[in-house]
Design a protein around this motif. Structure first.
Motif, PDB file in Angstrom:
ATOM      1  N   HIS A 210      -5.753  13.171   3.266  1.00  0.00           N
ATOM      2  CA  HIS A 210      -4.892  12.019   3.542  1.00  0.00           C
ATOM      3  C   HIS A 210      -5.254  10.836   2.649  1.00  0.00           C
ATOM      4  CE1 HIS A 210      -8.386  11.498   6.085  1.00  0.00           C
ATOM      5  NE2 HIS A 210      -7.988  10.334   6.556  1.00  0.00           N
ATOM      6  N   HIS A 211      -6.517  10.745   2.230  1.00  0.00           N
ATOM      7  CA  HIS A 211      -6.894   9.719   1.256  1.00  0.00           C
ATOM      8  C   HIS A 211      -6.249  10.009  -0.096  1.00  0.00           C
ATOM      9  CE1 HIS A 211     -10.834   8.212   3.387  1.00  0.00           C
ATOM     10  NE2 HIS A 211      -9.771   8.185   4.177  1.00  0.00           N
ATOM     11  N   ALA A 212      -6.318  11.289  -0.521  1.00  0.00           N
ATOM     12  CA  ALA A 212      -5.710  11.655  -1.799  1.00  0.00           C
ATOM     13  C   ALA A 212      -4.215  11.381  -1.786  1.00  0.00           C
ATOM     14  CB  ALA A 212      -5.972  13.133  -2.093  1.00  0.00           C
ATOM     15  N   ALA A 213      -3.550  11.710  -0.682  1.00  0.00           N
ATOM     16  CA  ALA A 213      -2.107  11.472  -0.582  1.00  0.00           C
ATOM     17  C   ALA A 213      -1.795   9.982  -0.636  1.00  0.00           C
ATOM     18  CB  ALA A 213      -1.571  12.076   0.714  1.00  0.00           C
ATOM     19  N   ALA A 214      -2.621   9.181   0.019  1.00  0.00           N
ATOM     20  CA  ALA A 214      -2.400   7.733   0.008  1.00  0.00           C
ATOM     21  C   ALA A 214      -2.539   7.162  -1.400  1.00  0.00           C
ATOM     22  CB  ALA A 214      -3.381   7.046   0.957  1.00  0.00           C
ATOM     23  N   ARG A 215      -3.517   7.651  -2.138  1.00  0.00           N
ATOM     24  CA  ARG A 215      -3.710   7.152  -3.510  1.00  0.00           C
ATOM     25  C   ARG A 215      -2.570   7.588  -4.426  1.00  0.00           C
ATOM     26  NH1 ARG A 215      -9.610   8.636  -2.259  1.00  0.00           N
ATOM     27  NH2 ARG A 215     -10.499   6.589  -1.780  1.00  0.00           N
ATOM     28  N   ILE A 216      -2.036   8.789  -4.212  1.00  0.00           N
ATOM     29  CA  ILE A 216      -0.881   9.237  -4.986  1.00  0.00           C
ATOM     30  C   ILE A 216       0.306   8.334  -4.687  1.00  0.00           C
ATOM     31  CG2 ILE A 216       0.800  11.105  -5.242  1.00  0.00           C
ATOM     32  CD1 ILE A 216      -1.537  13.050  -4.684  1.00  0.00           C
ATOM     33  N   ALA A 217       0.524   8.030  -3.403  1.00  0.00           N
ATOM     34  CA  ALA A 217       1.633   7.143  -3.030  1.00  0.00           C
ATOM     35  C   ALA A 217       1.445   5.753  -3.586  1.00  0.00           C
ATOM     36  CB  ALA A 217       1.759   7.092  -1.501  1.00  0.00           C
ATOM     37  N   ALA A 218       0.214   5.241  -3.547  1.00  0.00           N
ATOM     38  CA  ALA A 218      -0.056   3.893  -4.057  1.00  0.00           C
ATOM     39  C   ALA A 218       0.164   3.817  -5.561  1.00  0.00           C
ATOM     40  CB  ALA A 218      -1.486   3.478  -3.712  1.00  0.00           C
ATOM     41  N   ALA A 219      -0.205   4.874  -6.282  1.00  0.00           N
ATOM     42  CA  ALA A 219      -0.011   4.889  -7.731  1.00  0.00           C
ATOM     43  C   ALA A 219       1.477   4.924  -8.076  1.00  0.00           C
ATOM     44  CB  ALA A 219      -0.726   6.091  -8.348  1.00  0.00           C
ATOM     45  N   TRP A 220       2.262   5.565  -7.221  1.00  0.00           N
ATOM     46  CA  TRP A 220       3.708   5.643  -7.446  1.00  0.00           C
ATOM     47  C   TRP A 220       4.363   4.278  -7.271  1.00  0.00           C
ATOM     48  CZ3 TRP A 220       7.805   7.468  -3.523  1.00  0.00           C
ATOM     49  CH2 TRP A 220       9.035   7.611  -4.165  1.00  0.00           C
ATOM     50  N   THR A 221       3.822   3.462  -6.345  1.00  0.00           N
ATOM     51  CA  THR A 221       4.444   2.163  -6.113  1.00  0.00           C
ATOM     52  C   THR A 221       4.245   1.248  -7.302  1.00  0.00           C
ATOM     53  OG1 THR A 221       2.462   1.198  -5.077  1.00  0.00           O
ATOM     54  CG2 THR A 221       4.012   2.375  -3.651  1.00  0.00           C
TER      55      THR A 221
ATOM     56  N   PRO B 137       0.809  -1.218   0.000  1.00  0.00           N
ATOM     57  CA  PRO B 137       0.000   0.000   0.000  1.00  0.00           C
ATOM     58  C   PRO B 137       0.843   1.269   0.000  1.00  0.00           C
ATOM     59  CG  PRO B 137       0.106  -0.925   2.207  1.00  0.00           C
ATOM     60  CD  PRO B 137       0.802  -1.904   1.299  1.00  0.00           C
ATOM     61  N   GLY B 138       0.193   2.352  -0.377  1.00  0.00           N
ATOM     62  CA  GLY B 138       0.801   3.670  -0.269  1.00  0.00           C
ATOM     63  C   GLY B 138       0.289   4.357   0.984  1.00  0.00           C
ATOM     64  N   LEU B 139       1.163   5.045   1.662  1.00  0.00           N
ATOM     65  CA  LEU B 139       0.802   5.768   2.876  1.00  0.00           C
ATOM     66  C   LEU B 139       0.672   7.256   2.569  1.00  0.00           C
ATOM     67  CD1 LEU B 139       0.419   6.143   5.950  1.00  0.00           C
ATOM     68  CD2 LEU B 139       2.929   6.164   6.157  1.00  0.00           C
ATOM     69  N   GLY B 140      -0.465   7.816   2.889  1.00  0.00           N
ATOM     70  CA  GLY B 140      -0.690   9.239   2.744  1.00  0.00           C
ATOM     71  C   GLY B 140      -0.808   9.897   4.099  1.00  0.00           C
ATOM     72  N   ILE B 141      -0.208  11.064   4.236  1.00  0.00           N
ATOM     73  CA  ILE B 141      -0.223  11.792   5.504  1.00  0.00           C
ATOM     74  C   ILE B 141      -0.631  13.238   5.240  1.00  0.00           C
ATOM     75  CG2 ILE B 141       1.170  12.616   7.445  1.00  0.00           C
ATOM     76  CD1 ILE B 141       3.017  10.189   6.971  1.00  0.00           C
TER      77      ILE B 141
ATOM     78  N   LEU C  55      -3.807   4.356   4.436  1.00  0.00           N
ATOM     79  CA  LEU C  55      -3.161   3.392   3.557  1.00  0.00           C
ATOM     80  C   LEU C  55      -4.099   3.081   2.402  1.00  0.00           C
ATOM     81  CD1 LEU C  55      -1.638   0.821   6.092  1.00  0.00           C
ATOM     82  CD2 LEU C  55      -0.367   2.407   4.639  1.00  0.00           C
ATOM     83  N   ALA C  56      -3.577   3.149   1.176  1.00  0.00           N
ATOM     84  CA  ALA C  56      -4.381   2.869  -0.011  1.00  0.00           C
ATOM     85  C   ALA C  56      -3.729   1.774  -0.840  1.00  0.00           C
ATOM     86  CB  ALA C  56      -4.543   4.128  -0.860  1.00  0.00           C
ATOM     87  N   GLN C  57      -4.558   0.901  -1.392  1.00  0.00           N
ATOM     88  CA  GLN C  57      -4.077  -0.111  -2.325  1.00  0.00           C
ATOM     89  C   GLN C  57      -3.886   0.514  -3.705  1.00  0.00           C
ATOM     90  OE1 GLN C  57      -7.228  -3.015  -1.991  1.00  0.00           O
ATOM     91  NE2 GLN C  57      -6.156  -4.138  -0.372  1.00  0.00           N
ATOM     92  N   ALA C  58      -3.300  -0.246  -4.605  1.00  0.00           N
ATOM     93  CA  ALA C  58      -3.016   0.270  -5.941  1.00  0.00           C
ATOM     94  C   ALA C  58      -4.279   0.680  -6.686  1.00  0.00           C
ATOM     95  CB  ALA C  58      -2.244  -0.771  -6.743  1.00  0.00           C
ATOM     96  N   ASP C  59      -5.418   0.029  -6.371  1.00  0.00           N
ATOM     97  CA  ASP C  59      -6.668   0.387  -7.041  1.00  0.00           C
ATOM     98  C   ASP C  59      -7.348   1.593  -6.400  1.00  0.00           C
ATOM     99  OD1 ASP C  59      -7.611  -0.635  -4.670  1.00  0.00           O
ATOM    100  OD2 ASP C  59      -8.809  -2.235  -5.562  1.00  0.00           O
ATOM    101  N   GLY C  60      -6.712   2.183  -5.391  1.00  0.00           N
ATOM    102  CA  GLY C  60      -7.246   3.369  -4.743  1.00  0.00           C
ATOM    103  C   GLY C  60      -8.076   3.099  -3.505  1.00  0.00           C
ATOM    104  N   ALA C  61      -8.350   1.845  -3.219  1.00  0.00           N
ATOM    105  CA  ALA C  61      -9.160   1.528  -2.041  1.00  0.00           C
ATOM    106  C   ALA C  61      -8.402   1.865  -0.758  1.00  0.00           C
ATOM    107  CB  ALA C  61      -9.540   0.054  -2.059  1.00  0.00           C
ATOM    108  N   ILE C  62      -9.060   2.538   0.166  1.00  0.00           N
ATOM    109  CA  ILE C  62      -8.475   2.855   1.464  1.00  0.00           C
ATOM    110  C   ILE C  62      -8.677   1.654   2.388  1.00  0.00           C
ATOM    111  CG2 ILE C  62      -8.517   4.406   3.443  1.00  0.00           C
ATOM    112  CD1 ILE C  62      -7.535   5.704   0.857  1.00  0.00           C
TER     113      ILE C  62
END
Length: 298
Positions: A287-298, A4-8, A19-26
């Motif tokens: 924080h959801h938006a940040a998590a999805r950005i991080a998840a997309a980067w992974t 997952p990607g972590l957004g803060i 924490l968001a998965q690659a598909d954007g799910a929190i």
């Protein structure tokens, strides 16, 4: 990489993570104490920030190990090497997997793609923001609570205390007839000047900003509280109008916890803007938006 990607989203009042998965799910979220990059200017402040990051990391790891982090911090000015280390270390990540930026950049991207519209954000402080199509961050306001930040929570609290104590100068004990003063003093802990002085000069700005809750709670019973909230709406409209004058008419989104304190704020802001400007209030979670950005980067 996988995971997952972590957004803060770190603000003066609270620091929220997701924490968001690659598909954007929190898949998990939570919060720790508020913090600011401005705290890095003192030893005590740095210790507080490091402790907050350690507590956040411990909580996050109970839900999963992130593979990348996107963190927006209030007061962030671009020099984040030490902050990156304090986040990356407890999470077991290389420093380069942690990307830091202003909390307002994250809040903007929660509502718009670059170039689309203007964000007016009212939290502890306030700011108007536009990220243009080239990715350049443009601002109106956001100069800090000591200078301005009109319409933010700290500003609302300061205006209330200023009014209360000016009245006490003229007529000691007048606070007893003011629902706003009663609510404010109840939150501070008493009507002695020493308590107010310690509160506004000795607390972190986020703690002072929470006093705006007492102002909003008394608005129906106290015309002074209502007037302060209306003035906050005018202050926030000013930020939108400044950006429009410089860069042209675009949709405006109003975000931030202080903007939700009372309908008087957004209703006054809307009335102060011309009909050509579309205004929407959002509860989009940065924080959801940040998590999805991080998840997309992974």
């Amino acid at each position: 990489m996988s995971g997952p990607g972590l957004g803060i989203d770190a603000g003066g009042t609270r620091t929220r993570w997701a924490l968001a998965q690659a598909d954007g799910a929190i898949v998990a979220e939570g919060e720790v104490a508020g913090l600011s990059a401005l705290q890095m200017g003192s030893a005590d402040g740095r210790a507080t920030v490091q402790a907050s990051f350690a507590a956040l990391a411990a909580t996050v790891l109970a839900h999963g190990r992130p593979q990348a982090v996107r963190a927006g911090l209030t007061g962030f000015g671009g020099d984040g090497a030490q902050l990156r280390q304090w986040l990356a270390g407890p999470l077991g990540l290389p420093d380069e997997q942690v990307v830091l930026c202003s909390d307002i950049e994250i809040a903007y991207l929660a509502s718009f793609a670059p170039g689309q519209g203007y964000l007016v954000y009212a939290g502890t402080g306030s700011i108007g923001a536009w990220i243009d199509a080239g990715g350049v961050f443009q601002r109106a306001g956001g100069r800090g609570v000591m200078l301005d930040d009109g319409g933010g929570g700290f500003w609302i609290a300061r205006e209330a205390l200023r009014h209360i104590w000016r009245n006490e100068d003229e007529q000691p004990g007048r606070w007893r007839a003011s629902p706003m003063a009663q609510a404010v003093f109840a939150q501070i802990g008493g009507d002695d000047w020493a308590l107010s002085r310690q509160f506004i000069y000795g607390q972190e700005r986020g703690a002072v900003g929470r006093l705006a809750l007492a102002v909003a709670a008394s608005a129906e019973a106290d015309p002074v509280a209502a007037a302060i909230l209306k003035e906050a709406g005018f202050e926030l409209a000013r930020l939108a109008l400044a950006l429009t004058a410089r860069f042209g008419t675009r949709p405006v989104v109003l975000a931030g916890r202080a903007a939700t304190l009372h309908p008087l704020i957004v209703n006054t802001m809307r009335a102060a803007l011309p009909d050509t400007i579309s205004l929407t209030q959002t509860t989009a979670l940065a924080h959801h938006a940040a998590a999805r950005i991080a998840a997309a980067w992974t």
